[in-house]
Design an enzyme around this catalytic site. Structure first.
Site, PDB file in Angstrom:
ATOM      1  N   GLN A  16       0.779  -1.246   0.000  1.00 56.56           N
ATOM      2  CA  GLN A  16       0.000   0.000   0.000  1.00 56.56           C
ATOM      3  C   GLN A  16       0.812   1.297   0.000  1.00 56.56           C
ATOM      4  O   GLN A  16       0.502   2.223  -0.753  1.00 56.56           O
ATOM      5  CB  GLN A  16      -0.951   0.001   1.210  1.00 56.56           C
ATOM      6  CG  GLN A  16      -1.866   1.204   1.203  1.00 56.56           C
ATOM      7  CD  GLN A  16      -2.783   1.344   2.402  1.00 56.56           C
ATOM      8  OE1 GLN A  16      -3.323   2.401   2.633  1.00 56.56           O
ATOM      9  NE2 GLN A  16      -2.991   0.302   3.174  1.00 56.56           N
ATOM     10  N   SER A  17       1.838   1.373   0.858  1.00 51.99           N
ATOM     11  CA  SER A  17       2.478   2.685   1.051  1.00 51.99           C
ATOM     12  C   SER A  17       3.078   3.222  -0.247  1.00 51.99           C
ATOM     13  O   SER A  17       2.759   4.350  -0.669  1.00 51.99           O
ATOM     14  CB  SER A  17       3.560   2.581   2.132  1.00 51.99           C
ATOM     15  OG  SER A  17       4.577   1.701   1.711  1.00 51.99           O
ATOM     16  N   LYS A  74      16.289 -10.825 -10.548  1.00 53.05           N
ATOM     17  CA  LYS A  74      17.372 -11.666 -10.041  1.00 53.05           C
ATOM     18  C   LYS A  74      17.985 -12.506 -11.169  1.00 53.05           C
ATOM     19  O   LYS A  74      18.937 -13.236 -10.965  1.00 53.05           O
ATOM     20  CB  LYS A  74      16.864 -12.555  -8.899  1.00 53.05           C
ATOM     21  CG  LYS A  74      16.596 -11.707  -7.648  1.00 53.05           C
ATOM     22  CD  LYS A  74      16.197 -12.520  -6.457  1.00 53.05           C
ATOM     23  CE  LYS A  74      16.092 -11.635  -5.229  1.00 53.05           C
ATOM     24  NZ  LYS A  74      15.348 -12.240  -4.155  1.00 53.05           N
ATOM     25  N   ASN A  95       9.478   0.235  -2.015  1.00 55.71           N
ATOM     26  CA  ASN A  95       9.226   0.010  -0.574  1.00 55.71           C
ATOM     27  C   ASN A  95       9.432  -1.463  -0.242  1.00 55.71           C
ATOM     28  O   ASN A  95       8.633  -2.099   0.421  1.00 55.71           O
ATOM     29  CB  ASN A  95       7.829   0.490  -0.146  1.00 55.71           C
ATOM     30  CG  ASN A  95       6.694  -0.302  -0.744  1.00 55.71           C
ATOM     31  OD1 ASN A  95       6.705  -0.582  -1.942  1.00 55.71           O
ATOM     32  ND2 ASN A  95       5.719  -0.687   0.060  1.00 55.71           N
ATOM     33  N   VAL A 136       7.781  -3.633   8.237  1.00 59.52           N
ATOM     34  CA  VAL A 136       6.723  -2.887   8.929  1.00 59.52           C
ATOM     35  C   VAL A 136       5.456  -2.796   8.089  1.00 59.52           C
ATOM     36  O   VAL A 136       5.515  -2.569   6.880  1.00 59.52           O
ATOM     37  CB  VAL A 136       7.235  -1.460   9.278  1.00 59.52           C
ATOM     38  CG1 VAL A 136       6.099  -0.568   9.742  1.00 59.52           C
ATOM     39  CG2 VAL A 136       8.299  -1.537  10.376  1.00 59.52           C
ATOM     40  N   GLU A 138       1.172  -1.254   8.209  1.00 58.42           N
ATOM     41  CA  GLU A 138       0.380  -0.108   8.676  1.00 58.42           C
ATOM     42  C   GLU A 138       0.268   0.015  10.206  1.00 58.42           C
ATOM     43  O   GLU A 138       0.653   1.019  10.797  1.00 58.42           O
ATOM     44  CB  GLU A 138      -1.025  -0.229   8.063  1.00 58.42           C
ATOM     45  CG  GLU A 138      -2.040   0.761   8.585  1.00 58.42           C
ATOM     46  CD  GLU A 138      -1.747   2.194   8.185  1.00 58.42           C
ATOM     47  OE1 GLU A 138      -1.492   2.444   6.997  1.00 58.42           O
ATOM     48  OE2 GLU A 138      -1.777   3.073   9.063  1.00 58.42           O
ATOM     49  N   ASP A 167       0.618   3.860   5.964  1.00 60.77           N
ATOM     50  CA  ASP A 167       0.877   3.523   4.563  1.00 60.77           C
ATOM     51  C   ASP A 167       0.587   4.694   3.627  1.00 60.77           C
ATOM     52  O   ASP A 167       1.481   5.247   3.001  1.00 60.77           O
ATOM     53  CB  ASP A 167      -0.001   2.338   4.143  1.00 60.77           C
ATOM     54  CG  ASP A 167       0.592   1.015   4.585  1.00 60.77           C
ATOM     55  OD1 ASP A 167       1.810   0.956   4.802  1.00 60.77           O
ATOM     56  OD2 ASP A 167      -0.155   0.033   4.706  1.00 60.77           O
ATOM     57  N   GLY A 246      -7.991  20.837  19.325  1.00 59.71           N
ATOM     58  CA  GLY A 246      -7.626  22.250  19.439  1.00 59.71           C
ATOM     59  C   GLY A 246      -8.199  22.881  20.690  1.00 59.71           C
ATOM     60  O   GLY A 246      -8.687  22.207  21.600  1.00 59.71           O
ATOM     61  N   GLY A 247      -8.135  24.189  20.735  1.00 59.69           N
ATOM     62  CA  GLY A 247      -8.608  24.918  21.909  1.00 59.69           C
ATOM     63  C   GLY A 247     -10.121  25.095  21.948  1.00 59.69           C
ATOM     64  O   GLY A 247     -10.659  25.671  22.886  1.00 59.69           O
TER      65      GLY A 247
HETATM   66  N1  CAO Z   1      12.140  -9.947  -9.414  1.00 58.31           N
HETATM   67  C1  CAO Z   1      12.831 -10.736  -8.547  1.00 58.31           C
HETATM   68  N2  CAO Z   1      12.731 -10.626  -7.210  1.00 58.31           N
HETATM   69  C2  CAO Z   1      11.886  -9.674  -6.736  1.00 58.31           C
HETATM   70  C3  CAO Z   1      11.154  -8.828  -7.580  1.00 58.31           C
HETATM   71  C4  CAO Z   1      11.314  -8.989  -8.992  1.00 58.31           C
HETATM   72  N3  CAO Z   1      10.657  -8.223  -9.852  1.00 58.31           N
HETATM   73  N4  CAO Z   1      10.410  -8.009  -6.812  1.00 58.31           N
HETATM   74  C5  CAO Z   1      10.663  -8.326  -5.526  1.00 58.31           C
HETATM   75  N5  CAO Z   1      11.564  -9.327  -5.473  1.00 58.31           N
HETATM   76  C6  CAO Z   1      12.121  -9.948  -4.279  1.00 58.31           C
HETATM   77  C7  CAO Z   1      12.918  -8.975  -3.441  1.00 58.31           C
HETATM   78  O1  CAO Z   1      14.174  -8.729  -4.003  1.00 58.31           O
HETATM   79  C8  CAO Z   1      12.970  -9.724  -2.115  1.00 58.31           C
HETATM   80  O2  CAO Z   1      13.974 -10.695  -2.183  1.00 58.31           O
HETATM   81  P1  CAO Z   1      15.095 -10.896  -1.022  1.00 58.31           P
HETATM   82  O3  CAO Z   1      14.337 -11.095   0.245  1.00 58.31           O
HETATM   83  O4  CAO Z   1      15.848 -12.082  -1.477  1.00 58.31           O
HETATM   84  O5  CAO Z   1      15.908  -9.655  -0.966  1.00 58.31           O
HETATM   85  C9  CAO Z   1      11.644 -10.484  -2.099  1.00 58.31           C
HETATM   86  O6  CAO Z   1      11.108 -10.359  -3.410  1.00 58.31           O
HETATM   87  C10 CAO Z   1      10.604  -9.987  -1.118  1.00 58.31           C
HETATM   88  O7  CAO Z   1      10.557  -8.579  -1.009  1.00 58.31           O
HETATM   89  P2  CAO Z   1      10.130  -7.903   0.368  1.00 58.31           P
HETATM   90  O8  CAO Z   1      11.014  -8.425   1.451  1.00 58.31           O
HETATM   91  O9  CAO Z   1      10.072  -6.441   0.204  1.00 58.31           O
HETATM   92  O10 CAO Z   1       8.624  -8.438   0.552  1.00 58.31           O
HETATM   93  P3  CAO Z   1       7.932  -9.088   1.831  1.00 58.31           P
HETATM   94  O11 CAO Z   1       6.611  -9.557   1.363  1.00 58.31           O
HETATM   95  O12 CAO Z   1       8.801 -10.099   2.486  1.00 58.31           O
HETATM   96  O13 CAO Z   1       7.756  -7.863   2.842  1.00 58.31           O
HETATM   97  C11 CAO Z   1       6.948  -5.688   3.496  1.00 58.31           C
HETATM   98  C12 CAO Z   1       6.719  -6.930   2.654  1.00 58.31           C
HETATM   99  C13 CAO Z   1       5.915  -4.658   3.121  1.00 58.31           C
HETATM  100  C14 CAO Z   1       6.843  -6.026   4.991  1.00 58.31           C
HETATM  101  C15 CAO Z   1       8.370  -5.138   3.229  1.00 58.31           C
HETATM  102  O14 CAO Z   1       8.522  -4.956   1.849  1.00 58.31           O
HETATM  103  C16 CAO Z   1       8.687  -3.833   3.957  1.00 58.31           C
HETATM  104  O15 CAO Z   1       8.948  -3.804   5.157  1.00 58.31           O
HETATM  105  N6  CAO Z   1       8.703  -2.723   3.205  1.00 58.31           N
HETATM  106  C17 CAO Z   1       9.042  -1.414   3.737  1.00 58.31           C
HETATM  107  C18 CAO Z   1       7.975  -0.854   4.615  1.00 58.31           C
HETATM  108  C19 CAO Z   1       6.662  -0.765   3.906  1.00 58.31           C
HETATM  109  O16 CAO Z   1       6.536  -0.206   2.852  1.00 58.31           O
HETATM  110  N7  CAO Z   1       5.637  -1.270   4.576  1.00 58.31           N
HETATM  111  C20 CAO Z   1       4.255  -1.010   4.179  1.00 58.31           C
HETATM  112  C21 CAO Z   1       3.716  -2.024   3.317  1.00 58.31           C
HETATM  113  S1  CAO Z   1       1.997  -1.730   3.167  1.00 58.31           S
HETATM  114  O17 CAO Z   1       1.340  -2.127   4.625  1.00 58.31           O
END
Ligand code: CAO
Length: 415
Positions: A16-17, A74, A95, A136, A138, A167, A246-247
């Site tokens: 979302q963010s 990758k 993100n 992290v 929301e 987000d 507010g006040g």
């Molecule tokens: N091709 C190949 N690999 C890809 C890719 C692509 N096009 N797009 C993503 N990936 C891979 C990433 O490189 C990552 O791999 P590694 O772990 O080996 O480095 C993997 O996919 C997963 O990415 P991620 O760790 O960002 O995703 P997640 O689902 O595990 O985590 C989230 C999600 C939101 C918790 C995390 O991305 C995060 O903390 N983001 C920052 C904070 C944020 O924006 N939070 C709000 C999200 S909305 O509530």
């Protein structure tokens, strides 16, 4: 002509963010290229599914005005494509979890080397410090940014709010950073790195509560209900229920029909300047002269009595009748509107804030359009892309690959 026409966004956002940020950039006219993993895509496409086989509303409502490119970053060929995209794009937005871009082989230093004009913008949960490596979502941000400790009622637990301040709020902050960096680049010729941590964004939105934290050191917070109730303050800014921030004291009060309608409530602000009108409306004309009620200072310890009397009146009217009566008298009130009422409100449809969109897999759905109206940069809401819908188009038009090369990449699993 749109405000950001000609600006290319390399959009590595998901959930979302980040997507709220790049959706705004798309609405401002930028060409948003959303990069997704082949065959997988943004995880939200398949979350909270309501129409089997179709992209979810979670995804569609956050990804309008974007093109979807599937690319395995990758894969060796995928990395070559990404490098070429970095060369021709203006902004990279991501993100991912902390360190994911570095692991992909594209840390900021490398991105800058490939394209010194590149603006690289990131949302992370936390800025540098003890929690910088955390993933992290929301509600974690709402808790860590001060919103939860100051939301809810004093005698209840901390509460998260339905407004997605962690987000979508951070997406807005990031978007502002990006357009500001684009403006600076006009003069400096250089790109820069932008970081919008969710904790920081939430704390920014809770600024008035940090204000109250410091006021608390000098004495009780007199506009909080607990002051009038004689409940002592602790060390930290307390939860204040529905007290006005507010006040000008305010509360949520019952309206006619509250027994069966969970949204038959109004917000009512006892603004000092219109106190005499309030006394007339609620049938307490004697309060205009009564020294216990005539001044804001005198009312502060008696706010429960004041609002109980106002509620006796609001309970005799619907929330809309209260609007009609109070607005001409400049008494600030606000009906508690449900999502159903907002979805059906004609004026929001007319301004493009609530928009009906057609989607090939799911048919018509409602969404929130651009909440920022610009006289010289109108917004057309375009449905979200299907996974990889624009892969060939982008590889061919933006990067100059031919059909045969694209077919080869697809066979190798790079796109
Ligand atoms: N091709 C190949 N690999 C890809 C890719 C692509 N096009 N797009 C993503 N990936 C891979 C990433 O490189 C990552 O791999 P590694 O772990 O080996 O480095 C993997 O996919 C997963 O990415 P991620 O760790 O960002 O995703 P997640 O689902 O595990 O985590 C989230 C999600 C939101 C918790 C995390 O991305 C995060 O903390 N983001 C920052 C904070 C944020 O924006 N939070 C709000 C999200 S909305 O509530």
């Amino acid at each position: 002509m749109k405000a950001l026409e000609g600006i290319k966004i390399l959009d590595f956002t998901h959930v979302q963010s980040g997507p709220t940020c790049t959706q705004l950039l798309g609405w401002f006219g930028a060409d948003v290229i959303k990069v997704e993993r082949p065959g997988v895509g943004d995880a939200t496409r398949k979350q909270l599914v309501d129409v089997e086989g179709a992209d979810s509303l979670y995804f569609t409502m956050l990804n309008h005005n974007k093109r979807s490119l599937t690319l395995n970053t990758k894969h060796e060929t995928g990395k070559e494509v990404l490098e070429r995209l970095i060369k021709v794009c203006d902004v990279l937005v991501e993100n991912f979890a902390p360190g994911a871009l570095d692991r992909m082989g594209f840390p900021w230093e490398r991105v800058q080397e490939i394209n010194p004009r590149m603006i690289m913008a990131s949302v992370k949960g936390f800025g540098p410090g003890p929690y910088e490596d955390c993933k992290v979502y929301e509600n974690v941000a709402q808790c860590a940014g001060g919103a939860a400790s100051t939301t809810g009622f004093r005698d209840g637990p901390p509460l998260v709010t339905g407004a997605q301040i962690g987000d979508s709020g951070t997406g807005l902050h990031l978007c502002l950073g990006i357009v500001t960096a684009l403006f600076q680049r006009e003069r400096s010729g250089r790109g820069q790195r932008i970081l919008a941590p969710m904790q920081d964004g939430v704390l920014n939105l809770c600024r008035v509560k940090l204000r109250d934290q410091q006021r608390l050191e000098r004495g009780p917070l007199t506009e909080y209900s607990q002051y009038g109730e004689g409940v002592p303050f602790g060390e930290a800014t307390p939860r204040a229920g529905n007290d006005s921030g507010g006040g000008q004291p305010g509360r949520i009060l019952k309206c006619r029909g509250w027994e069966s309608d969970p949204n038959a409530y109004t917000y009512f602000i006892t603004q000092a300047a219109v106190w005499t009108q309030i006394c007339e409306v609620i049938g307490k004309p004697e309060w205009k002269e009564d020294s216990d009620f005539a001044t804001p200072q005198a009312r502060l310890p008696r706010l429960n009595t004041v609002f109980e009397a106002i509620e006796q009146w609001t309970m005799t009217k619907t929330k809309f009748e209260i609007m009609d009566i109070c607005n001409p008298l400049n008494i600030p009130v606000g009906p508690i509107l449900s999502m159903k009422e907002l979805a059906e409100e004609p004026s929001l449809r007319e301004t493009g804030t609530v928009v009906e969109v057609d989607h090939p897999e799911r048919g018509q759905y409602l969404t929130v359009g651009c909440p920022i109206k610009m006289s010289d940069s109108p917004v057309d809401v375009v449905r979200s892309p299907l996974l990889g819908e624009h892969t060939d188009e982008i590889l061919c038009e933006v990067l100059g690959y031919d059909e045969q090369q694209i077919a080869g990449m697809r066979e190798a699993g790079a796109v």
